[in-house]
Structure formats: structure tokens, C-alpha cells
Design a protein around this motif. Sequence first.
Motif, PDB file in Angstrom:
ATOM      1  N   GLU A 225       0.826  -1.211   0.000  1.00  0.00           N
ATOM      2  CA  GLU A 225       0.000   0.000   0.000  1.00  0.00           C
ATOM      3  C   GLU A 225       0.861   1.261   0.000  1.00  0.00           C
ATOM      4  N   ALA A 226       1.938   1.243   0.770  1.00  0.00           N
ATOM      5  CA  ALA A 226       2.818   2.416   0.833  1.00  0.00           C
ATOM      6  C   ALA A 226       3.454   2.689  -0.523  1.00  0.00           C
ATOM      7  N   LEU A 227       3.869   1.639  -1.213  1.00  0.00           N
ATOM      8  CA  LEU A 227       4.462   1.816  -2.539  1.00  0.00           C
ATOM      9  C   LEU A 227       3.443   2.410  -3.505  1.00  0.00           C
ATOM     10  N   LEU A 228       2.225   1.866  -3.518  1.00  0.00           N
ATOM     11  CA  LEU A 228       1.207   2.378  -4.431  1.00  0.00           C
ATOM     12  C   LEU A 228       0.886   3.838  -4.131  1.00  0.00           C
ATOM     13  N   LYS A 229       0.666   4.176  -2.873  1.00  0.00           N
ATOM     14  CA  LYS A 229       0.339   5.556  -2.504  1.00  0.00           C
ATOM     15  C   LYS A 229       1.476   6.507  -2.885  1.00  0.00           C
ATOM     16  N   THR A 230       2.703   6.067  -2.687  1.00  0.00           N
ATOM     17  CA  THR A 230       3.848   6.906  -3.039  1.00  0.00           C
ATOM     18  C   THR A 230       3.929   7.096  -4.544  1.00  0.00           C
ATOM     19  N   LEU A 231       3.705   6.028  -5.310  1.00  0.00           N
ATOM     20  CA  LEU A 231       3.683   6.138  -6.775  1.00  0.00           C
ATOM     21  C   LEU A 231       2.593   7.101  -7.237  1.00  0.00           C
ATOM     22  N   GLU A 232       1.415   7.003  -6.636  1.00  0.00           N
ATOM     23  CA  GLU A 232       0.312   7.899  -7.011  1.00  0.00           C
ATOM     24  C   GLU A 232       0.675   9.349  -6.712  1.00  0.00           C
ATOM     25  N   ASN A 233       1.326   9.583  -5.571  1.00  0.00           N
ATOM     26  CA  ASN A 233       1.742  10.944  -5.224  1.00  0.00           C
ATOM     27  C   ASN A 233       2.777  11.479  -6.208  1.00  0.00           C
ATOM     28  N   ILE A 234       3.717  10.623  -6.591  1.00  0.00           N
ATOM     29  CA  ILE A 234       4.739  11.029  -7.558  1.00  0.00           C
ATOM     30  C   ILE A 234       4.082  11.387  -8.885  1.00  0.00           C
ATOM     31  N   GLN A 235       3.148  10.539  -9.336  1.00  0.00           N
ATOM     32  CA  GLN A 235       2.464  10.815 -10.591  1.00  0.00           C
ATOM     33  C   GLN A 235       1.707  12.138 -10.513  1.00  0.00           C
ATOM     34  N   GLY A 236       1.016  12.364  -9.425  1.00  0.00           N
ATOM     35  CA  GLY A 236       0.261  13.601  -9.275  1.00  0.00           C
ATOM     36  C   GLY A 236       1.135  14.838  -9.298  1.00  0.00           C
ATOM     37  N   ALA A 237       2.381  14.684  -8.843  1.00  0.00           N
ATOM     38  CA  ALA A 237       3.291  15.827  -8.778  1.00  0.00           C
ATOM     39  C   ALA A 237       4.002  16.109 -10.094  1.00  0.00           C
ATOM     40  N   ILE A 238       4.333  15.052 -10.862  1.00  0.00           N
ATOM     41  CA  ILE A 238       5.203  15.272 -12.026  1.00  0.00           C
ATOM     42  C   ILE A 238       4.542  15.047 -13.381  1.00  0.00           C
ATOM     43  N   ASP A 240       2.635  16.124 -15.947  1.00  0.00           N
ATOM     44  CA  ASP A 240       1.943  17.325 -16.425  1.00  0.00           C
ATOM     45  C   ASP A 240       1.081  17.053 -17.644  1.00  0.00           C
ATOM     46  N   THR A 241       1.037  15.792 -18.108  1.00  0.00           N
ATOM     47  CA  THR A 241       0.101  15.442 -19.176  1.00  0.00           C
ATOM     48  C   THR A 241      -1.273  15.117 -18.598  1.00  0.00           C
ATOM     49  N   ARG A 242      -1.347  14.976 -17.285  1.00  0.00           N
ATOM     50  CA  ARG A 242      -2.611  14.625 -16.622  1.00  0.00           C
ATOM     51  C   ARG A 242      -3.169  15.763 -15.782  1.00  0.00           C
ATOM     52  N   SER A 243      -2.297  16.632 -15.313  1.00  0.00           N
ATOM     53  CA  SER A 243      -2.745  17.687 -14.415  1.00  0.00           C
ATOM     54  C   SER A 243      -2.017  18.991 -14.715  1.00  0.00           C
ATOM     55  N   TRP A 244      -2.761  20.069 -14.785  1.00  0.00           N
ATOM     56  CA  TRP A 244      -2.155  21.376 -15.068  1.00  0.00           C
ATOM     57  C   TRP A 244      -1.272  21.821 -13.918  1.00  0.00           C
ATOM     58  N   SER A 245      -1.530  21.308 -12.718  1.00  0.00           N
ATOM     59  CA  SER A 245      -0.758  21.736 -11.554  1.00  0.00           C
ATOM     60  C   SER A 245       0.529  20.935 -11.379  1.00  0.00           C
ATOM     61  N   ALA A 246       0.693  19.864 -12.157  1.00  0.00           N
ATOM     62  CA  ALA A 246       1.903  19.043 -12.041  1.00  0.00           C
ATOM     63  C   ALA A 246       3.074  19.720 -12.769  1.00  0.00           C
ATOM     64  N   SER A 247       4.283  19.366 -12.349  1.00  0.00           N
ATOM     65  CA  SER A 247       5.488  19.899 -12.981  1.00  0.00           C
ATOM     66  C   SER A 247       6.483  18.767 -13.193  1.00  0.00           C
TER      67      SER A 247
END
Length: 337
Positions: A225-238, A240-247
Motif C-alpha cells: 500500500e505504501a508503494l502504491l500511494k507513493t507512486l500515485e503521489n509522484i504521478q500527481g506531482a510530475i 503534467d500530461t494529466r494535471s495542469w498543476s503538475a510539474s
Amino acid sequence: MSGVSNMANLHDTFIEFNDIIYLSPTKKAELRTSRNSIRDDITKYFNEKRDKHTVKYKGQGSFSTNTCILPISGEYDVDDGVYIFGKEEDRPTPQTAHNWIYEAVKDRTNQNTIDKNTCVRVQYARNYHVDLPIYYKTTDTENEFFYDSEDIPELAHKSKGWIQSDPYAFRKWFDGEASGKDQLKRIIRYLKAWTDNKSHLKLPSGMVFTILAVEHYVPMDRDDEALLKTLENIQGAIDDTRSWSASYSCYRPTIDTKENLMDKYASDTRKKNFLDALDSFIISGRQALELKSKKDACAKWQRHLGNRFPCSNIQEDDKDLAKTFVVPDVIRDNKSA
């Protein structure tokens, strides 16, 4: 997802995987012995031939942060920083500094010693090597690691010249962030094992994933679970093809803090490969946590982490599985992992 007791819990399998990819105490001891012999060679050379300079050493890289893994190739390494101290007017050229270290260690093994752009590499027949990046400092201190935030070491780069670089500052940052967080260190090893298994995609470096993991780590009772949640957080942050707020960025926490380490992976092909692989990893992780069969869930993770992920060791009761419904191998967006 925690608390759904009838879903597959692969925490123990991840712990077993960590033990498989973790560099064993025997291999670590062997590396330390070789490293110390090399240090003795360099010290002897400076004592005998370099009267205007002294030398000290500091470990760096994943060996010093205890996040190194045994690669699939079986060849592992250690980075050992060589710090030359002297007056500014006695500073050698980067090539001369490389020549000194090469001359000191060239006969340490019967394998070819290699003078690379950023280090001298001593190769061993037993499937490992020691990389020796070379630094210059004009001031020394009495503390154990001669750390001085005012006098930043400069790396001898054969093509770029002397460039500021302080790997020990990075180690201090990491030690502060990861203190008491054994799960975080395991997560970093899992990410490195993923990139090793997907080496053909040329995914970002271990340093990039170390920084991203520290910045986006989500502690959970279970490693899956920790690995999945961390991967999801990384994706949300970087991503930028999915979220305008990502970098699409990853900046060093220490010098040079303006350097975006993701620039190296920013070509259209490499960026797409990375973000697609990350998304596929996340999809499989989500599916794995929704499955009841541990073996089926394990196969999801194994696709990304490789054959060393120990699915063959899983035992489960077929009678218990028969009582549960089968979860389709799809998720809501109809993508299959």
C-alpha cells in the motif's frame, strides 16, 4: 484500502523481495575491504609524491545512504569520494587530479582501471567496481566529515572543469529526511528494482527516485500500500500530461538546487516512456490491492518488479479463495495491466 481483510496482503512478499535485492552484509563487507585498500593506495601515493597536498575520503551514493540494491546483472558498485586539500595556487587541472588518482590505484587489481569523465573506476573480477570521484578543497576542518558549508567542494570533471558538488550535503539531507523510516528506504529500493527491471526504457536515475520518494512518501502499515500511494503521489506531482498543476521536475535539495534532474529525461520519447511506465505500474498496483488471490496479485507486481519478486513462494488456501468472488482484471477506465 487498509482494513479490507479479505483482499490480498502482499506485505510479507515485499519484505522477502527487499531481502532478495538488499546488498548482503557479506557483499558490503567485501566492498568496504576493497574501498579501504584503495584508500591506502591513494594515501601512500600522496605521502610519497604530493608534498603540497593532503587527501581524505568520504563515502557517497546509495551505499552510504543504505538504499543500494543488487542489480539484475549482478554487478554492483560503491562510490568513494576522494578529497584533495591544498592552496588555491596549487590547484591542479581536473585531468592532472585524475592522473594522480589513476596512478595511485592502477595496479590495485588485474582488471583495467578506467579514467572516466567524473571519476576513476577500479574494477574487480568479482563483479563489482569502486568509483572514485575527485574533489578539491582549500580548507580543512577537524570534524569527522570535514563538512564546511562555506567551502563547497569542487568536482574534477574532465570535460566541464572544476564544478561545485557536495554529495555529503545530499547525504546529510537524506539522513535527516529518512531517519527512523525503514519503510521509506525499502520503497526506494523497490523503485530502483523497478527501473533496473525496465532498464530498456532508460528511466530516471536512482538519485531522482530517492528525491521523489522522500518528497512524496506515504507511510502505511503495509509496503504494498505504501508503494502504491507513493507512486500515485509522484504521478500527481510530475505528470503534467494529466494535471495542469503538475510539474515534470525534480530539483536537487542541495547544491545545485536550481538543477532540474528531469531535464535529462525530458525528450518526447524518454518522458513518454517514463510516464507511461509509471501509469502502468500504478494501474497494476491498484488491481493487485483489489484482488483476493495473493498469487494473482503477486503477478501484477511481478510484471513491473521482475522475476526476482518471489511469487513462487506464496501459499494460499484454495478453499478460502473459492468462497470469494473473482475480481475482473480491469479497472474503471477499462485499461488492463
